[in-house]
Design an enzyme around this catalytic site. Structure first.
Site, mmCIF file in Angstrom:
data_model
loop_
_atom_site.group_PDB
_atom_site.id
_atom_site.type_symbol
_atom_site.label_atom_id
_atom_site.label_comp_id
_atom_site.label_asym_id
_atom_site.label_seq_id
_atom_site.Cartn_x
_atom_site.Cartn_y
_atom_site.Cartn_z
ATOM 1 N N ASP A 144 -6.151 -4.774 11.791
ATOM 2 C CA ASP A 144 -7.483 -4.384 11.312
ATOM 3 C C ASP A 144 -7.413 -3.910 9.858
ATOM 4 O O ASP A 144 -8.437 -3.618 9.245
ATOM 5 C CB ASP A 144 -8.155 -3.364 12.237
ATOM 6 C CG ASP A 144 -7.403 -2.056 12.353
ATOM 7 O OD1 ASP A 144 -6.311 -1.927 11.755
ATOM 8 O OD2 ASP A 144 -7.916 -1.142 13.041
ATOM 9 N N SER A 145 -6.184 -3.919 9.290
ATOM 10 C CA SER A 145 -6.042 -3.705 7.842
ATOM 11 C C SER A 145 -6.751 -4.809 7.063
ATOM 12 O O SER A 145 -6.929 -4.688 5.847
ATOM 13 C CB SER A 145 -4.561 -3.659 7.453
ATOM 14 O OG SER A 145 -3.877 -4.798 7.932
ATOM 15 N N ASP A 157 -5.184 -7.083 16.765
ATOM 16 C CA ASP A 157 -5.390 -5.631 16.706
ATOM 17 C C ASP A 157 -6.732 -5.285 17.349
ATOM 18 O O ASP A 157 -7.758 -5.908 17.033
ATOM 19 C CB ASP A 157 -5.411 -5.201 15.233
ATOM 20 C CG ASP A 157 -4.678 -3.905 14.995
ATOM 21 O OD1 ASP A 157 -4.191 -3.305 15.965
ATOM 22 O OD2 ASP A 157 -4.576 -3.517 13.813
ATOM 23 N N LYS A 176 -2.776 -5.075 20.208
ATOM 24 C CA LYS A 176 -2.198 -3.782 19.802
ATOM 25 C C LYS A 176 -3.292 -2.720 19.816
ATOM 26 O O LYS A 176 -4.435 -3.017 19.433
ATOM 27 C CB LYS A 176 -1.588 -3.872 18.398
ATOM 28 C CG LYS A 176 -1.080 -2.540 17.877
ATOM 29 C CD LYS A 176 -0.267 -2.685 16.609
ATOM 30 C CE LYS A 176 -1.092 -2.740 15.346
ATOM 31 N NZ LYS A 176 -1.957 -1.555 15.119
ATOM 32 N N GLU A 222 -3.897 1.775 19.114
ATOM 33 C CA GLU A 222 -3.318 2.984 18.518
ATOM 34 C C GLU A 222 -3.438 4.167 19.482
ATOM 35 O O GLU A 222 -4.428 4.283 20.200
ATOM 36 C CB GLU A 222 -4.056 3.327 17.211
ATOM 37 C CG GLU A 222 -3.934 2.257 16.142
ATOM 38 C CD GLU A 222 -4.658 2.625 14.842
ATOM 39 O OE1 GLU A 222 -5.211 3.744 14.737
ATOM 40 O OE2 GLU A 222 -4.661 1.778 13.920
ATOM 41 N N GLU A 259 4.336 4.233 12.495
ATOM 42 C CA GLU A 259 3.853 4.204 11.106
ATOM 43 C C GLU A 259 3.862 5.613 10.521
ATOM 44 O O GLU A 259 3.380 6.569 11.142
ATOM 45 C CB GLU A 259 2.419 3.627 11.053
ATOM 46 C CG GLU A 259 1.855 3.643 9.624
ATOM 47 C CD GLU A 259 0.576 2.832 9.454
ATOM 48 O OE1 GLU A 259 0.131 2.182 10.423
ATOM 49 O OE2 GLU A 259 0.030 2.864 8.335
HETATM 50 O O1 KIV Z 1 -3.656 -3.111 10.810
HETATM 51 C C1 KIV Z 1 -2.475 -3.207 10.442
HETATM 52 O O2 KIV Z 1 -2.140 -3.934 9.505
HETATM 53 C C2 KIV Z 1 -1.483 -2.411 11.142
HETATM 54 C C3 KIV Z 1 -0.103 -2.382 10.559
HETATM 55 C C4 KIV Z 1 -0.078 -1.462 9.406
HETATM 56 C C5 KIV Z 1 0.920 -2.039 11.579
HETATM 57 O O3 KIV Z 1 -1.777 -1.811 12.120
#
Ligand code: KIV
Length: 303
Positions: A45-46, A84, A114, A116, A183
């Site tokens: 989600d970056s 994500d 993924k 968090e 992280e």
């Molecule tokens: O969203 C992302 O790019 C991430 C990485 C920094 C692990 O979660």
């Protein structure tokens, strides 16, 4: 083409060859990551920060993550593609979590998802496992908690906080994550978690002792704007290279050097002569017979 990497294969890499993970958000970045030998491509989600120009990741929606995940999986990479889960897509109930993760798998084509967080996510992780969706955890500096953390801060610097992180890692490993991203934590904390849990740890700002490492594509290649965190190593300055290339194009446009002969299409000489005659009034339109056929036929483009 060998079969794509699977989540169980990544899990089996614990303590073995270091896992190579990188983010990608579209077809070109996915192809580059895959050609370079990624084991895991994270559709992070970056994307909010590095592609969509947003200040944080909180506004990302499941629809947007499905869209980007689909763009990545459409290239049929060898790497495992992890989608994500955006903020609030797995916070309200295990049912919502499975429904949203299912979209990343069914519509996006992801091989895993993924999410968090630690102990609070155990019931969601178990529900995903029950739905046969492999899930990767993410602990430490979790960007979706930016407001709760009071900013993007390294986590677990004090012994009590670090001890708590280790116990969170145990909780999500017991719940069934196949790997966990660490992280923004001190190296000792990552080293201890790596020794403590049976699944691979993948570090980003977590020191060298994790079972693998991940970086954000645009950070690694120097495609972003502004400063990057201390843990980023820039392997290229592609934004500078790109600006220089575009400046050279503009200079050629101004000077008339672009386009040149090699970048220009031409008509067959006969058609060109007829066209000139038409312009000069020596021939009238519509043309008849072979001349007309010749001029009006679709000309194949010269390569
Ligand atoms: O969203 C992302 O790019 C991430 C990485 C920094 C692990 O979660």
């Amino acid at each position: 083409m060998p079969a794509p990497v699977t989540a169980p294969e990544i899990q089996a890499r614990k303590g073995g060859d270091k896992i190579r993970m990188i983010t990608a958000y579209d077809a070109p970045t996915a192809r580059i990551a895959d050609r370079a030998g990624a084991d895991v491509i994270l559709v992070g989600d970056s994307v909010a920060n590095v592609v969509l120009g947003r200040g944080d990741t909180l506004a990302m929606t499941v629809d947007e993550m499905v869209y980007h995940t689909r763009a990545v999986t459409g290239t049929e990479p060898h790497a495992l593609v992890v989608g994500d889960m955006p903020w609030l897509s797995y916070h309200t109930s295990p049912e919502d979590t499975v429904r949203n993760a299912g979209r990343l798998v069914r519509e996006g084509g992801a091989g895993a998802v993924k999410l968090e967080g630690g102990r609070k996510r155990v019931s969601m992780i178990e529900a995903l496992r029950d739905a046969e969706i492999p899930v990767m955890g993410h602990l430490g500096l979790t960007p979706q908690s930016v407001h709760a953390m009071g900013g993007y801060r390294v986590q677990g610097r004090q012994a009590a906080d670090a001890y708590e992180l280790i116990s969170e890692a145990r909780a999500i490993a017991d719940a069934g994550v196949f790997a966990v991203v660490l992280e923004g934590v001190p190296d000792l904390v990552a080293e201890m978690i790596t020794a403590e849990v049976a699944v691979p740890t993948i570090g980003i700002g977590a020191g060298p002792d994790c079972d693998g490492q991940v970086l954000v594509f645009h950070d690694l290649l120097g495609l972003g704007e502004g400063s990057v965190p201390k843990f980023v190593r820039r392997y290229a300055d592609l934004a500078d290279t790109a600006v220089a290339a575009v400046e050279a194009f503009f200079a050629d446009v101004q000077s008339g050097a672009f386009p040149g002969e090699a970048e220009t299409y031409h008509m067959p000489a006969e058609s060109a002569a007829i066209l000139r005659e038409l312009r000069d009034g020596a021939t009238t339109y519509p043309l008849s017979g072979a001349e007309g056929d010749h001029l009006l036929a679709d000309e194949a483009m010269e390569s």
